[in-house]
Design a protein around this motif. Structure first.
Motif, PDB file in Angstrom:
ATOM      1  N   ASP A 125       0.821  -1.217   0.000  1.00  0.00           N
ATOM      2  CA  ASP A 125       0.000   0.000   0.000  1.00  0.00           C
ATOM      3  C   ASP A 125       0.853   1.264   0.000  1.00  0.00           C
ATOM      4  OD1 ASP A 125      -2.444  -1.252  -0.131  1.00  0.00           O
ATOM      5  OD2 ASP A 125      -2.731  -1.336   2.046  1.00  0.00           O
ATOM      6  N   ASP A 126       1.957   1.241   0.764  1.00  0.00           N
ATOM      7  CA  ASP A 126       2.813   2.438   0.844  1.00  0.00           C
ATOM      8  C   ASP A 126       3.405   2.789  -0.518  1.00  0.00           C
ATOM      9  OD1 ASP A 126       2.285   2.630   3.523  1.00  0.00           O
ATOM     10  OD2 ASP A 126       4.089   1.521   4.123  1.00  0.00           O
ATOM     11  N   LEU A 127       3.654   1.772  -1.325  1.00  0.00           N
ATOM     12  CA  LEU A 127       4.223   2.004  -2.661  1.00  0.00           C
ATOM     13  C   LEU A 127       3.127   2.173  -3.710  1.00  0.00           C
ATOM     14  CD1 LEU A 127       7.101  -0.665  -2.641  1.00  0.00           C
ATOM     15  CD2 LEU A 127       7.294   1.790  -2.200  1.00  0.00           C
ATOM     16  N   GLY A 128       1.864   1.962  -3.312  1.00  0.00           N
ATOM     17  CA  GLY A 128       0.756   2.071  -4.262  1.00  0.00           C
ATOM     18  C   GLY A 128       0.664   0.875  -5.197  1.00  0.00           C
ATOM     19  N   ASP A 129       1.032  -0.312  -4.706  1.00  0.00           N
ATOM     20  CA  ASP A 129       0.943  -1.555  -5.499  1.00  0.00           C
ATOM     21  C   ASP A 129       1.530  -1.398  -6.907  1.00  0.00           C
ATOM     22  OD1 ASP A 129      -0.427  -2.603  -3.302  1.00  0.00           O
ATOM     23  OD2 ASP A 129      -2.399  -2.306  -4.195  1.00  0.00           O
ATOM     24  N   PRO A 130       2.832  -1.137  -7.021  1.00  0.00           N
ATOM     25  CA  PRO A 130       3.428  -0.907  -8.348  1.00  0.00           C
ATOM     26  C   PRO A 130       3.403  -2.149  -9.242  1.00  0.00           C
ATOM     27  CG  PRO A 130       5.146  -1.211  -6.707  1.00  0.00           C
ATOM     28  CD  PRO A 130       3.855  -1.125  -5.952  1.00  0.00           C
ATOM     29  N   MET A 131       3.232  -1.921 -10.544  1.00  0.00           N
ATOM     30  CA  MET A 131       3.306  -3.034 -11.499  1.00  0.00           C
ATOM     31  C   MET A 131       4.762  -3.504 -11.578  1.00  0.00           C
ATOM     32  SD  MET A 131       1.590  -3.429 -15.164  1.00  0.00           S
ATOM     33  CE  MET A 131       2.691  -2.833 -16.391  1.00  0.00           C
ATOM     34  N   VAL A 132       4.942  -4.814 -11.562  1.00  0.00           N
ATOM     35  CA  VAL A 132       6.296  -5.399 -11.642  1.00  0.00           C
ATOM     36  C   VAL A 132       6.281  -6.518 -12.678  1.00  0.00           C
ATOM     37  CG1 VAL A 132       6.930  -4.820  -9.269  1.00  0.00           C
ATOM     38  CG2 VAL A 132       5.776  -6.997  -9.732  1.00  0.00           C
ATOM     39  N   ASN A 133       7.467  -6.923 -13.128  1.00  0.00           N
ATOM     40  CA  ASN A 133       7.525  -8.021 -14.096  1.00  0.00           C
ATOM     41  C   ASN A 133       8.186  -9.256 -13.483  1.00  0.00           C
ATOM     42  OD1 ASN A 133      10.315  -7.756 -14.289  1.00  0.00           O
ATOM     43  ND2 ASN A 133      10.212  -6.450 -16.105  1.00  0.00           N
ATOM     44  N   ASP A 134       8.287 -10.314 -14.290  1.00  0.00           N
ATOM     45  CA  ASP A 134       8.825 -11.589 -13.785  1.00  0.00           C
ATOM     46  C   ASP A 134      10.207 -11.416 -13.160  1.00  0.00           C
ATOM     47  OD1 ASP A 134       6.854 -12.136 -15.911  1.00  0.00           O
ATOM     48  OD2 ASP A 134       7.328 -14.229 -15.446  1.00  0.00           O
ATOM     49  N   SER A 135      11.077 -10.633 -13.811  1.00  0.00           N
ATOM     50  CA  SER A 135      12.437 -10.549 -13.270  1.00  0.00           C
ATOM     51  C   SER A 135      12.481  -9.736 -11.986  1.00  0.00           C
ATOM     52  CB  SER A 135      13.449 -10.072 -14.320  1.00  0.00           C
ATOM     53  OG  SER A 135      13.055  -8.884 -14.909  1.00  0.00           O
ATOM     54  N   HIS A 136      11.596  -8.738 -11.849  1.00  0.00           N
ATOM     55  CA  HIS A 136      11.500  -8.052 -10.550  1.00  0.00           C
ATOM     56  C   HIS A 136      11.135  -9.059  -9.454  1.00  0.00           C
ATOM     57  CE1 HIS A 136      10.126  -4.279 -12.961  1.00  0.00           C
ATOM     58  NE2 HIS A 136      11.417  -4.205 -12.734  1.00  0.00           N
ATOM     59  N   ILE A 137      10.165  -9.903  -9.759  1.00  0.00           N
ATOM     60  CA  ILE A 137       9.644 -10.854  -8.762  1.00  0.00           C
ATOM     61  C   ILE A 137      10.730 -11.840  -8.342  1.00  0.00           C
ATOM     62  CG2 ILE A 137       7.975 -12.736  -8.423  1.00  0.00           C
ATOM     63  CD1 ILE A 137       6.117 -11.074 -10.394  1.00  0.00           C
ATOM     64  N   LEU A 138      11.498 -12.325  -9.328  1.00  0.00           N
ATOM     65  CA  LEU A 138      12.568 -13.281  -9.019  1.00  0.00           C
ATOM     66  C   LEU A 138      13.710 -12.575  -8.288  1.00  0.00           C
ATOM     67  CD1 LEU A 138      12.674 -15.361 -12.325  1.00  0.00           C
ATOM     68  CD2 LEU A 138      11.383 -15.795 -10.224  1.00  0.00           C
ATOM     69  N   ALA A 139      14.046 -11.371  -8.721  1.00  0.00           N
ATOM     70  CA  ALA A 139      15.156 -10.628  -8.100  1.00  0.00           C
ATOM     71  C   ALA A 139      14.839 -10.299  -6.643  1.00  0.00           C
ATOM     72  CB  ALA A 139      15.430  -9.344  -8.879  1.00  0.00           C
ATOM     73  N   MET A 140      13.575 -10.010  -6.358  1.00  0.00           N
ATOM     74  CA  MET A 140      13.165  -9.665  -4.988  1.00  0.00           C
ATOM     75  C   MET A 140      12.743 -10.901  -4.188  1.00  0.00           C
ATOM     76  SD  MET A 140      13.739  -6.537  -4.614  1.00  0.00           S
ATOM     77  CE  MET A 140      12.956  -6.308  -3.026  1.00  0.00           C
ATOM     78  N   GLN A 141      12.747 -12.059  -4.847  1.00  0.00           N
ATOM     79  CA  GLN A 141      12.389 -13.340  -4.197  1.00  0.00           C
ATOM     80  C   GLN A 141      10.987 -13.320  -3.601  1.00  0.00           C
ATOM     81  OE1 GLN A 141      16.179 -13.601  -1.819  1.00  0.00           O
ATOM     82  NE2 GLN A 141      16.387 -15.540  -2.915  1.00  0.00           N
ATOM     83  N   TRP A 142      10.059 -12.631  -4.308  1.00  0.00           N
ATOM     84  CA  TRP A 142       8.664 -12.655  -3.871  1.00  0.00           C
ATOM     85  C   TRP A 142       8.044 -14.009  -4.220  1.00  0.00           C
ATOM     86  CZ3 TRP A 142       8.390  -7.299  -6.527  1.00  0.00           C
ATOM     87  CH2 TRP A 142       8.833  -6.313  -5.625  1.00  0.00           C
ATOM     88  N   ALA A 143       8.575 -14.669  -5.245  1.00  0.00           N
ATOM     89  CA  ALA A 143       8.171 -16.030  -5.617  1.00  0.00           C
ATOM     90  C   ALA A 143       9.338 -16.655  -6.363  1.00  0.00           C
ATOM     91  CB  ALA A 143       6.926 -16.003  -6.503  1.00  0.00           C
ATOM     92  N   THR A 144       9.381 -17.992  -6.349  1.00  0.00           N
ATOM     93  CA  THR A 144      10.427 -18.675  -7.120  1.00  0.00           C
ATOM     94  C   THR A 144       9.961 -18.812  -8.562  1.00  0.00           C
ATOM     95  OG1 THR A 144       9.512 -20.884  -6.785  1.00  0.00           O
ATOM     96  CG2 THR A 144      11.033 -20.043  -5.072  1.00  0.00           C
ATOM     97  N   LYS A 145      10.892 -19.206  -9.432  1.00  0.00           N
ATOM     98  CA  LYS A 145      10.567 -19.428 -10.844  1.00  0.00           C
ATOM     99  C   LYS A 145       9.463 -20.476 -10.975  1.00  0.00           C
ATOM    100  CE  LYS A 145      11.560 -19.217 -15.358  1.00  0.00           C
ATOM    101  NZ  LYS A 145      10.174 -19.560 -15.725  1.00  0.00           N
ATOM    102  N   GLU A 146       9.592 -21.550 -10.189  1.00  0.00           N
ATOM    103  CA  GLU A 146       8.603 -22.637 -10.238  1.00  0.00           C
ATOM    104  C   GLU A 146       7.241 -22.124  -9.784  1.00  0.00           C
ATOM    105  OE1 GLU A 146      11.753 -22.941  -8.823  1.00  0.00           O
ATOM    106  OE2 GLU A 146      12.392 -23.887 -10.700  1.00  0.00           O
ATOM    107  N   GLU A 147       7.236 -21.356  -8.700  1.00  0.00           N
ATOM    108  CA  GLU A 147       5.971 -20.810  -8.199  1.00  0.00           C
ATOM    109  C   GLU A 147       5.335 -19.883  -9.228  1.00  0.00           C
ATOM    110  OE1 GLU A 147       6.592 -20.716  -3.332  1.00  0.00           O
ATOM    111  OE2 GLU A 147       7.314 -19.023  -4.529  1.00  0.00           O
ATOM    112  N   LEU A 148       6.154 -19.059  -9.850  1.00  0.00           N
ATOM    113  CA  LEU A 148       5.626 -18.088 -10.810  1.00  0.00           C
ATOM    114  C   LEU A 148       5.046 -18.803 -12.048  1.00  0.00           C
ATOM    115  CD1 LEU A 148       5.282 -15.091 -10.798  1.00  0.00           C
ATOM    116  CD2 LEU A 148       7.490 -14.851 -11.945  1.00  0.00           C
TER     117      LEU A 148
END
Ligand code: UDP
Length: 235
Positions: A125-148
């Protein structure tokens, strides 16, 4: 099964612990917010509609092979669900241009898209739910490649099932947002809710909006739209 202390209160739902650490109770409120909490209001009866509609659709999705957090509807507003760790992503599917997509790419609302669009936003919420892509998600470890991979596959499946279901009740599924969670064993399951709060659903004939845009944009007849969705689904 016994209801215990409140664990969390969000914008539209409360979550309670139970005497089983693997289960919790979700309680749907009539509170509505938009524009990252800037606009606040109440939609009378919304909690009941969202609870019942979400459970109906989750059951349908389970039958079609999409694992979900649903255990059992307890009453009009409360549902027993599996406790999950939420993957911090809003997963969005777009079949037709609308909302933030229309703004970002300069394409009128209602324009059909040449292919289905899949988007991710980072839930913050503080960031306003920014749009991100697959590599952002993997780089930040919000999900693994398999999970994604699993999340993307399940999300397209959800779209196929929901599009067909809504078409049967003369509704076009324009776009929607879903969220996933991890069970203790790592299994990815559909969580959160599927409701007029989280979908854009337009009457196929009149193109009338039957979703939360009526609240966001002050279009009037907000309660009626939610009730109309109930009628279409449950008769
Ligand atoms: N959505 C949602 N929660 C959000 C943002 C979007 O459920 O915090 C849903 C919204 O109802 C719509 C879809 O995701 O069905 C796409 O929303 P969009 O990105 O166009 O954002 P909006 O215009 O709602 O700000």
């Amino acid at each position: 099964m016994e209801k215990r202390e409140q664990m969390y209160e969000g914008k539209a739902k409360k979550v309670f612990a139970t005497d089983d650490p693997a289960l919790c109770i979700v309680s749907y409120k009539d509170d509505a917010t938009a524009f990252n909490g800037l606009k606040k209001g109440t939609i009378r009866g919304k909690g009941v509609v969202n609870n019942r509609m979400s459970n109906y659709l989750m059951k349908l999705l389970e039958a079609e092979g999409v694992p979900t957090h649903l255990v059992e509807e307890l009453n009009d507003r409360e549902t027993l669900v599996k406790r999950v760790q939420i993957v911090p992503l809003e997963v969005i599917i777009r079949n037709v241009a609308a909302g933030s997509f229309s703004k970002r790419v300069g394409c009128p609302e209602g324009t059909p898209l040449a292919c289905t669009v899949l988007e991710y936003c980072y839930k913050d919420d503080d960031l306003g739910d920014p749009m991100v892509n697959d590599s952002h998600i993997l780089a930040m470890q919000w999900a693994t490649k398999e999970e994604l991979d699993t999340i993307a596959k399940l999300t397209y499946k959800v779209n196929d099932v929901l599009k067909a279901f809504f078409k049967n009740v003369n509704i076009d599924l324009i776009d929607f947002k879903i969220e996933f969670g991890r069970l203790p064993d790592g299994t990815i399951v559909l969580a959160d809710e599927i409701s007029p709060d989280t979908c854009r659903i337009w009457d196929s004939t009149t193109h009338e909006k039957l979703d939360k845009d009526r609240f966001r944009r002050d279009l009037g007849n907000v309660e009626d739209a939610y009730e109309e969705m109930m009628r279409r689904i449950f008769g």
